[in-house]
Design a protein around this motif. Structure first.
Motif, short mmCIF file in Angstrom:
data_model
loop_
_atom_site.label_atom_id
_atom_site.label_comp_id
_atom_site.label_asym_id
_atom_site.label_seq_id
_atom_site.Cartn_x
_atom_site.Cartn_y
_atom_site.Cartn_z
N ALA A 12 0.83 -1.20 0.00
CA ALA A 12 0.00 0.00 0.00
C ALA A 12 0.86 1.26 0.00
N ILE A 13 1.99 1.22 0.71
CA ILE A 13 2.90 2.38 0.74
C ILE A 13 3.50 2.61 -0.65
N VAL A 14 3.95 1.53 -1.29
CA VAL A 14 4.53 1.67 -2.63
C VAL A 14 3.48 2.20 -3.61
N ASP A 15 2.27 1.67 -3.53
CA ASP A 15 1.21 2.13 -4.43
C ASP A 15 0.87 3.60 -4.19
N SER A 16 0.94 4.01 -2.94
CA SER A 16 0.68 5.42 -2.62
C SER A 16 1.72 6.32 -3.28
N LYS A 17 2.98 5.88 -3.26
CA LYS A 17 4.05 6.65 -3.90
C LYS A 17 3.88 6.68 -5.42
N LEU A 18 3.45 5.54 -5.98
CA LEU A 18 3.20 5.49 -7.42
C LEU A 18 2.05 6.42 -7.80
N ASP A 19 1.01 6.45 -6.96
CA ASP A 19 -0.13 7.33 -7.22
C ASP A 19 0.30 8.79 -7.18
N GLU A 20 1.19 9.12 -6.24
CA GLU A 20 1.68 10.51 -6.13
C GLU A 20 2.42 10.92 -7.39
N LEU A 21 3.23 10.01 -7.92
CA LEU A 21 3.97 10.32 -9.14
C LEU A 21 3.02 10.57 -10.31
N LYS A 22 1.99 9.76 -10.40
CA LYS A 22 1.02 9.93 -11.48
C LYS A 22 0.25 11.24 -11.32
N GLU A 23 -0.01 11.61 -10.07
CA GLU A 23 -0.75 12.85 -9.81
C GLU A 23 0.08 14.08 -10.12
N LYS A 142 4.54 23.75 -22.32
CA LYS A 142 3.81 22.66 -21.66
C LYS A 142 4.36 21.30 -22.06
N GLU A 143 4.73 21.16 -23.32
CA GLU A 143 5.30 19.89 -23.79
C GLU A 143 6.63 19.62 -23.10
N GLU A 144 7.42 20.68 -22.91
CA GLU A 144 8.69 20.54 -22.21
C GLU A 144 8.47 20.16 -20.75
N GLU A 145 7.41 20.72 -20.16
CA GLU A 145 7.09 20.40 -18.77
C GLU A 145 6.75 18.93 -18.63
N VAL A 146 5.93 18.44 -19.56
CA VAL A 146 5.57 17.01 -19.54
C VAL A 146 6.81 16.15 -19.78
N LYS A 147 7.63 16.58 -20.73
CA LYS A 147 8.85 15.84 -21.06
C LYS A 147 9.78 15.77 -19.85
N TYR A 148 9.90 16.89 -19.14
CA TYR A 148 10.77 16.95 -17.96
C TYR A 148 10.26 16.01 -16.88
N LEU A 149 8.94 16.09 -16.62
CA LEU A 149 8.37 15.24 -15.58
C LEU A 149 8.51 13.76 -15.95
N THR A 150 8.28 13.46 -17.22
CA THR A 150 8.39 12.08 -17.67
C THR A 150 9.81 11.56 -17.49
N GLY A 151 10.78 12.35 -17.91
CA GLY A 151 12.18 11.95 -17.78
C GLY A 151 12.59 11.81 -16.34
N GLU A 152 12.13 12.74 -15.51
CA GLU A 152 12.48 12.73 -14.09
C GLU A 152 11.86 11.53 -13.39
N GLN A 153 10.66 11.16 -13.82
CA GLN A 153 9.92 10.10 -13.14
C GLN A 153 10.29 8.70 -13.61
N ASN A 154 10.81 8.59 -14.83
CA ASN A 154 11.05 7.27 -15.39
C ASN A 154 11.87 6.37 -14.46
N GLU A 155 12.96 6.93 -13.95
CA GLU A 155 13.85 6.14 -13.09
C GLU A 155 13.15 5.78 -11.78
N GLU A 156 12.45 6.75 -11.19
CA GLU A 156 11.76 6.50 -9.93
C GLU A 156 10.61 5.52 -10.12
N LEU A 157 9.89 5.68 -11.23
CA LEU A 157 8.79 4.75 -11.53
C LEU A 157 9.29 3.32 -11.68
N ALA A 158 10.40 3.18 -12.37
CA ALA A 158 10.97 1.85 -12.59
C ALA A 158 11.39 1.22 -11.27
#
Length: 248
Positions: A12-23, A142-158
């Motif tokens: 549940a803790i891990v899922d909460s962190k994953l939900d935060e990243l998606k949010e 906005k596209e750069e913002e999404v790109k930045y967040l995606t790049g930043e999150q990829n490693e943490e998401l994995a």
């Protein structure tokens, strides 16, 4: 030895962190879509205006040639008037000259009107191009913002997904199936009992059920009101706790 309840709590803790990243993305995708639509609309206006201006320029180029031809014909007919043999021929040439003059004047007026239209449209086009540039910059940001967040999150998401998979393998299938089913309705599928109540919906939990949850931590119990999986109040799963689980 850890029990199923502790593993569910860790999951549940891990899922909460994953939900935060998606949010973190929030409504960014929708913002990008809105800005893309604005850019497309601005681009369409520019293209339409440029198309009209091209047509005006083509007309002006053709009209100027036609005016010269009409004038040449008029001059030639004027010269012919001096060599006519009778009034009938003179009147015929005069009528033709008059017609050429009318056509010349009509075309000249139309050319002048189109020239004014061209001036106005040129000013409008300049304004439209400025708006297009603004919408393009806004979209790119906005596209750069999404790109930045995606790049930043990829490693943490994995990393989080890897942790989640390791924890999930330690949970009985019946437990994980119930947990995943509840997750389709409540992101916080597993919650603690706090002050004799479900911390998910705050409904009171019967005393007997609280005792059973505490004494049978390898069995799933659910809130009778919201259906969430219940965890004992003393369940303590921290960042260090679930990292420890992964090292086993």
């Amino acid at each position: 030895m850890e029990n199923q309840t502790e593993f569910i709590a860790a999951l549940a803790i891990v899922d909460s962190k994953l939900d935060e990243l998606k949010e973190d993305f929030g409504d960014l995708p929708e913002q990008v879509r809105v800005r893309q639509n604005s850019y497309d609309a601005a681009k369409k206006l520019v293209n339409e205006t440029e198309g009209i201006l091209d047509e005006i320029k083509k007309f002006a180029s053709s009209a100027k040639v036609t005016l010269v031809e009409l004038k040449d014909k008029e001059d030639k007919l004027t010269q012919q008037q001096f060599s006519v043999r009778n009034n009938k021929e003179f009147d015929a040439i005069s009528n033709e000259i008059a017609h050429l003059k009318q056509e010349h004047e009509k075309l000249s007026n139309q050319l002048r009107i189109e020239g004014l239209k061209q001036e106005n449209l040129s000013r409008i086009l300049e304004s439209q191009k400025e708006q297009l540039e603004r919408t393009q910059i806004d979209l790119q940001e906005k596209e750069e913002e999404v790109k930045y967040l995606t790049g930043e999150q990829n490693e943490e998401l994995a990393a989080l997904n890897k942790k989640r998979n390791k924890i999930a393998k330690k949970i009985d299938k019946s437990f994980i199936d119930e947990y995943e089913r509840i997750r389709t309705q409540h992101k916080d599928a597993a919650v603690k009992i706090k002050r004799n109540s479900c911390s998910g919906c705050f409904s009171a939990i019967p005393a007997q059920l609280i005792v059973e949850v505490r004494n049978n931590q390898d069995k799933a119990f659910f809130c009778e009101s919201c259906g969430r999986m219940l965890l004992p109040d003393e369940t303590a799963i921290t960042e260090d706790d679930y990292k420890k689980f992964l090292e086993q």
